[in-house]
Design an enzyme around this catalytic site. Sequence first.
Site, PDB file in Angstrom:
ATOM      1  N   CYS A  22       0.856  -1.183   0.000  1.00  0.00           N
ATOM      2  CA  CYS A  22       0.000   0.000   0.000  1.00  0.00           C
ATOM      3  C   CYS A  22       0.889   1.229   0.000  1.00  0.00           C
ATOM      4  CB  CYS A  22      -0.891  -0.018   1.240  1.00  0.00           C
ATOM      5  SG  CYS A  22      -1.926   1.446   1.399  1.00  0.00           S
ATOM      6  N   CYS A  46      -0.872   3.331  -6.566  1.00  0.00           N
ATOM      7  CA  CYS A  46      -1.814   2.759  -5.606  1.00  0.00           C
ATOM      8  C   CYS A  46      -1.998   1.324  -6.064  1.00  0.00           C
ATOM      9  CB  CYS A  46      -3.144   3.514  -5.633  1.00  0.00           C
ATOM     10  SG  CYS A  46      -4.464   2.665  -4.718  1.00  0.00           S
TER      11      CYS A  46
HETATM   12  N1  DGL Z   1      -4.028   0.422  -2.062  1.00  0.00           N
HETATM   13  C1  DGL Z   1      -3.667   1.620  -1.390  1.00  0.00           C
HETATM   14  C2  DGL Z   1      -2.397   2.247  -1.988  1.00  0.00           C
HETATM   15  O1  DGL Z   1      -1.576   1.566  -2.583  1.00  0.00           O
HETATM   16  C3  DGL Z   1      -4.673   2.688  -1.097  1.00  0.00           C
HETATM   17  C4  DGL Z   1      -6.129   2.596  -1.253  1.00  0.00           C
HETATM   18  C5  DGL Z   1      -6.879   3.416  -0.196  1.00  0.00           C
HETATM   19  O2  DGL Z   1      -7.110   2.849   0.850  1.00  0.00           O
HETATM   20  O3  DGL Z   1      -7.203   4.595  -0.412  1.00  0.00           O
HETATM   21  O4  DGL Z   1      -2.166   3.412  -1.837  1.00  0.00           O
END
Ligand code: DGL
Length: 258
Positions: free
Chosen positions: A71, A187
């Site tokens: 993330c 993301c």
């Molecule tokens: N998957 C997450 C990232 O790589 C973020 C998604 C979220 O919770 O806003 O930033």
Amino acid sequence: MSILVFDSGIGGLTVLREARVLMPDRRFVYVADDAAFPYGDWEEAALRERIVGQFAGLIDRHAPELVVLACNTASTLALAELRAAFADTSFVGTVPAIKPAAERTRSGLVSVLATPGTVRREYTRELIRSFASRCHVRLVGSRHLARLAEAHIRGEAIADADIRAEIEPCFVKGEGGRRTDIVVLACTHYPFLANVFRRLAPWPVDWLDPAEAIARRALSLAGAEHPPQAGDDVAVFTSGAPDFATARLMAGFGLKIV
Ligand code: DGL
């Protein structure tokens, strides 16, 4: 011992699938902090506290040999704190692939598509100063894409117009006919929408997904030689109750919800 892959939701599965290719004998624990999803709009101090707090329990319970923080929104905020708080555990972070984008761009125009949190981070700005000072980098913070990606991967219909509105700011025209040629997917949810992005893009660009590079980094820390690990790969949802479509998706990924 297992490798723990952590995200706010199901975006980290884009990293898990690459990690499994490189480390087929490992056992994986996938953790979705869905009770706090999306991370993108959280205030920084509260989110940092939330993430470090979650890890206290996770490390106790799963004793992972390695954590992959799949993330960007979490890594750009809390990677240093996690490493300090859990010094006996190795962490691999996921941060915007600005350096490889700066090395590959021909036009010098690069966009970074991320959550509003990742775009705001000092960490991200520092990556640009250190590795892309000769490029024009446009940071595009998207409020809705992580949710839209979750809906899409669960099989719900999403409108092209909603996706187009989110990606359009990534496409920049510069002097002498130059235009954006790389969009960094900063993301982990977004690679699930890569085919939709390609179809709706006003011109072709390279959509840079760092998942394979993250998996390679994890492999280099975990080591290639390893006895096969017993036990199913599992998924943990902090809400305790993922919906039916999410449960079906996990089963499709071979993850047993615990
Ligand atoms: N998957 C997450 C990232 O790589 C973020 C998604 C979220 O919770 O806003 O930033």
